[in-house]
Enzyme design. Structure first.
Site, PDB file in Angstrom:
ATOM      1  N   LYS A  78       0.845  -1.197   0.000  1.00 47.49           N
ATOM      2  CA  LYS A  78       0.000   0.000   0.000  1.00 47.49           C
ATOM      3  C   LYS A  78       0.877   1.242   0.000  1.00 47.49           C
ATOM      4  CE  LYS A  78      -3.863   2.164   2.539  1.00 47.49           C
ATOM      5  NZ  LYS A  78      -4.749   2.084   3.720  1.00 47.49           N
ATOM      6  N   SER A 138      -9.783   2.414   2.808  1.00 49.75           N
ATOM      7  CA  SER A 138      -8.861   3.090   1.934  1.00 49.75           C
ATOM      8  C   SER A 138      -7.879   2.175   1.220  1.00 49.75           C
ATOM      9  CB  SER A 138      -8.055   4.100   2.747  1.00 49.75           C
ATOM     10  OG  SER A 138      -7.217   3.420   3.703  1.00 49.75           O
ATOM     11  N   SER A 147     -10.294   0.095   7.079  1.00 50.38           N
ATOM     12  CA  SER A 147      -9.697   0.241   5.749  1.00 50.38           C
ATOM     13  C   SER A 147      -9.044  -1.016   5.195  1.00 50.38           C
ATOM     14  CB  SER A 147      -8.663   1.367   5.757  1.00 50.38           C
ATOM     15  OG  SER A 147      -9.302   2.612   5.883  1.00 50.38           O
TER      16      SER A 147
END
Length: 497
Positions: free
Chosen positions: A81, A161, A185
């Site tokens: 990420k 997210s 998330s």
């Protein structure tokens, strides 16, 4: 062991065993994923691709395997990420204000993975500074869910997210990925993409080198295609770290070793407050089915109460923006990130740099955070939210006097359409209604795929455990994985686009 016909269909565990047995080289495996990433541009799952670095790392891994010095994750391609700082590789946090930031250091979690032999395919797209539930706030454009509803070509969100990581795992663009979870998330995008997402106990993984959103809530975790893969990856992400004073010095178990222990004798709590008005009947039905699956395997089902659950979402949306407004104050155009041109003075430089660098959702949360911390409102909002946070944790402590693990839905519904909720922030925030309590209490939670809607979209169940008892939720998640037999895959529509 029966293996998939395509290298990109391997699970992390299958790839590990195959590469270690020298049946497939790391370079062959990595090349297959590099091609998959290149072919999947329509998903917009990656912000930065690192194919040359990946192939070089794979070649080094093959040399170690040949020399008999292979490590636990030797030669296995992963996606990271874009919130994790990676030395020499651009790290944007999904924001223009960090658009050209190349860190001179490595986050502890990613360093742990490289030390275990993993290979980096690139950095995945995400909501800007992890603020979002749909991956539509990224400065680099939205990520599209690999799944589409039956008989529809409409693009759906992958959750957020960590939407880029979820899409990359679901679309077989990597063996597994890292995510971060501040209010759901990891678990929310995992649930709507048919993947497994594990948010560990706060303090299990170091936050050093992860771009901060809300420091008392942020936690790194694995996103994978199977529960076994989550157990393997967490083992190598977790560690105590002297550079993060909130990381905890507790031994990291071999989670994989206990996966098949079953749930016989386990007490599974069903919190009655998690039944919400307006949720699709499919969510309630799946939740009921999950309880029946666990009961059929020997678990005892008990009803418990978490009475302060209804205050969790407003509490979260006071605590998280307050911490974000403090953390993001460092992006001033002087020391970090984007600097506006043509500023008249230092105040003008601050204002222009932040206005140009931050997106609308980040600006909204900074304003909320600044307001709740301001003189005259601190006691009315922030101090009261902290008291509620204590009561939410107490609810969980009392519930665990009656049970060992909690079973809940992971999301209030399946993936929704791109642009469907962007004009209604409150509706968007409700996507985290089942997950934020876990972050406020600092507990571990896992989302595991358990079924499909009538329209063919994945739904997940969530298991919540006691602090530092990730082993039990992984064991229970494995039981659900076995019972559900979830093996559905999205059609690869993006390859033909």
């Amino acid at each position: 062991m029966s293996l998939p016909s395509s290298l990109t269909d391997f699970s992390l565990a299958q790839a590990r065993d195959t590469v270690q047995a020298k049946t497939v080289s790391s370079k062959e495996l990595t090349a297959a994923f590099v091609k998959a990433v290149a072919d999947a541009k329509p998903l917009n799952a990656f912000v930065t691709e690192t194919p040359e670095k990946a192939l070089a790392m794979a070649q080094a891994s093959d040399a170690r395997i040949a020399a008999g010095t292979a490590r636990a994750l030797e030669g296995l391609p992963l996606a990271i990420k874009d919130l994790f700082c990676t030395k020499g590789v651009r790290t944007t946090a999904g924001s223009n204000i960090l658009g050209n930031f190349i860190p001179p250091y490595e986050s502890t979690v990613s360093q742990n993975l490289w030390d275990a032999g993993a290979v980096m395919l690139g950095k995945t797209n995400m909501d800007e500074f992890a603020m979002g539930s749909s991956n539509e706030t990224s400065a680099f454009g939205p990520v599209f869910n690999p799944w589409r509803a039956r008989n529809s070509n409409a693009n759906l969100v992958p959750g957020g997210s960590s939407g880029g990581s979820a899409a990359a795992v679901s679309g077989n663009l990597c063996l597994a990925a890292t995510g971060t979870d501040t209010g759901g998330s990891i678990r929310q995008p995992a649930a709507v993409t048919g993947t497994v997402g594990l948010k560990p106990t706060y303090g299990r993984c170091s936050r050093y080198g992860i771009v901060a959103f809300a420091s008392s809530l942020d936690q790194a975790g694995p996103m994978t295609r199977t529960v076994r893969d989550a157990a393997i990856l967490l083992k190598h992400m977790a560690s105590v770290d002297p550079r993060d004073s909130t990381s905890v010095d507790i031994p990291v178990p071999d989670y994989e070793a206990g996966l098949e222990s079953g749930v016989k004798g386990l007490r599974v709590g069903i919190p009655k407050e998690y039944r919400i008005d307006g949720a699709p009947p499919e969510i309630e039905a799946l939740w009921q089915k999950g309880a029946e699956w666990l009961k059929a395997q020997g678990a005892e089902i008990v009803e418990v109460s978490l009475p302060h659950t209804r205050y969790a979402l407003p509490t979260y949306y006071i605590v998280a923006p307050a911490e974000a407004s403090s953390n993001l104050a460092r992006y001033d155009g002087v020391r970090f990130g984007h600097r506006a041109k043509g500023a008249r003075d230092i105040t003008d430089l601050y204002e222009k740099s932040r206005a140009e660098g931050f997106g609308k959702e980040v600006q909204r949360r900074i304003l909320i955070g600044t307001y709740v911390l301001s003189s005259g409102y601190y006691d009315a909002y922030y101090a009261r939210a902290q008291k509620l946070r204590t009561l939410i944790l107490r609810d969980f402590t009392q519930a665990y006097e009656k049970c060992d693990v909690l079973l809940t839905p992971a999301t209030p519904g399946p993936a929704f359409g791109v642009g469907e909720k962007t004009a209604d922030p409150v509706s968007m925030y409700l996507n985290d209604v089942f997950t934020v309590t876990v972050n406020l209490a600092g507990l571990p939670g896992i989302a595991v795929p358990a079924g499909l809607t009538a329209g063919g979209l994945p739904l997940g169940l969530q298991l919540i455990g006691k602090a530092f008892d990730e082993a039990t939720i992984l064991r229970a998640a494995r039981a659900i994985e076995i019972a559900s037999g979830f093996d559905a895959k999205p059609a690869k529509w993006w390859s033909a686009a």
